[in-house]
Design a protein around this motif. Structure first.
Motif, mmCIF file in Angstrom:
data_model
loop_
_atom_site.group_PDB
_atom_site.id
_atom_site.type_symbol
_atom_site.label_atom_id
_atom_site.label_comp_id
_atom_site.label_asym_id
_atom_site.label_seq_id
_atom_site.Cartn_x
_atom_site.Cartn_y
_atom_site.Cartn_z
ATOM 1 N N ASP A 100 -7.022 -7.851 5.783
ATOM 2 C CA ASP A 100 -6.189 -6.718 5.371
ATOM 3 C C ASP A 100 -6.856 -5.402 5.761
ATOM 4 O OD1 ASP A 100 -3.970 -5.494 3.603
ATOM 5 O OD2 ASP A 100 -5.798 -4.684 2.702
ATOM 6 N N ARG A 101 -8.157 -5.267 5.483
ATOM 7 C CA ARG A 101 -8.870 -4.029 5.816
ATOM 8 C C ARG A 101 -9.002 -3.857 7.336
ATOM 9 N NH1 ARG A 101 -7.690 -3.540 1.339
ATOM 10 N NH2 ARG A 101 -8.963 -2.886 -0.443
ATOM 11 N N GLN B 207 -5.716 -2.523 8.681
ATOM 12 C CA GLN B 207 -5.584 -1.096 8.383
ATOM 13 C C GLN B 207 -6.466 -0.253 9.311
ATOM 14 O OE1 GLN B 207 -5.885 0.035 4.246
ATOM 15 N NE2 GLN B 207 -5.089 -1.926 3.559
#
Length: 231
Positions: free
Chosen positions: A179-180, A183
Motif C-alpha cells: 500500500d505504501r 502511494q
C-alpha cells in the motif's frame, strides 16, 4: 339564577378537571423522566440536559466523570467545547450538533476524544435529541447521553495495527508495504521524482534457528527490527 348557578358549577368542574389532568400529566412526565434517567444510569450512560435559551448545561454525576467536568451545572459555550474535545475531533462534533439543532438530522450522534487534565484523551460516544421547540420551531432544549467507548476504540486500533503489522517485530507487513509503495510510486510519478526500494537479507539466519532454536531466531529478528526503526 338556576341557569347561572348551573353554568358556574359546570365551569368550576371543568376548570377543576383541567387542573387535575394537568397535574396528572406533569406528574406522569416527571415519573417518566425519572424512569428513563434510571434506565440510562443502569446502562452505564451519563445523562445531560442542555437549555439552549439560557445556555446552561446540566450533567449527571456519571456524565461529569466521563466528560471530565467537575460541576453539574455549567455554562455551555463554544470555548467550553474547545477546552473539552480533542482538537482533531472538534470540527466534526460541532458540525453534527449544529446540523441536528437546525433540524437537518433526526438525532445527534458523535464519537470523540475527551481531553483529560493530565494531557491524555478518552474516547466517548454521545447521542442527543432536541426535545423542546418554541412556536416558530426554534429548539429550546436538548437531552443527551454519553457512554465510555475507550476500550472498544483501543481494541479496534489494535485490530487495525495487527492487520497491517508483523506481530513479532512490529514492522509493516507485506500488505502495508504494498500500500505504501503504491502511494510512493503515484507521488513520484505526479511530482516527477525518482524512487528507490532498499532490500536486504540476513546472512546465515537459518543456522541460528537450527543451532539455537526458533526462540533465538525470533529474538534476532526483534533486535534487527529495532535497529532498522532506529536508523
Amino acid at each position: 339564577v338556576q341557569a347561572i348557578c348551573a353554568f358556574l358549577m359546570g365551569f368550576g368542574w371543568t376548570a377543576f378537571a383541567a387542573s387535575y389532568n394537568r397535574r396528572r400529566s406533569v406528574k406522569a412526565l416527571a415519573q417518566a423522566e425519572v424512569r428513563w434517567k434510571l434506565a440510562l444510569s443502569a446502562s452505564g450512560a451519563g445523562v445531560w440536559d442542555l437549555n439552549l435559551k439560557t445556555g446552561r448545561l446540566l450533567l449527571s454525576s456519571h456524565a461529569q466523570t466521563l466528560l471530565g467536568i467537575e460541576a453539574g451545572n455549567v455554562p455551555w459555550t463554544v470555548e467550553s467545547l474547545h477546552g473539552m474535545v480533542h482538537p482533531d475531533d472538534i470540527e466534526a462534533t460541532a458540525a453534527a450538533m449544529r446540523a441536528h439543532i437546525r433540524g437537518a438530522t433526526a438525532d445527534f450522534m458523535a464519537e470523540y476524544r475527551v481531553l483529560r487534565p493530565d494531557g491524555t484523551s478518552h474516547w466517548i460516544s454521545e447521542r442527543a435529541l432536541v426535545v423542546g421547540r418554541g412556536e416558530p420551531g426554534d429548539p429550546k432544549r436538548v437531552v443527551g447521553t454519553v457512554t465510555d467507548i475507550d476500550q472498544r476504540k483501543l481494541a479496534e486500533q489494535e485490530m487495525r495495527h495487527l492487520a497491517s503489522h508483523d506481530s513479532l517485530t512490529g514492522l509493516a507487513n507485506r500488505a502495508l508495504f504494498h500500500d505504501r509503495l503504491e502511494q510512493a510510486l503515484l507521488h513520484a510519478k505526479r511530482d516527477g521524482n525518482k524512487l528507490a526500494v532498499i532490500y536486504f537479507d540476513l546472512d546465515k539466519f537459518k543456522p541460528v534457528n537450527d543451532t539455537y532454536g526458533h526462540g533465538a531466531g525470533d529474538q534476532l529478528l526483534v533486535q534487527v527490527a529495532r535497529r532498522v526503526r532506529a536508523s
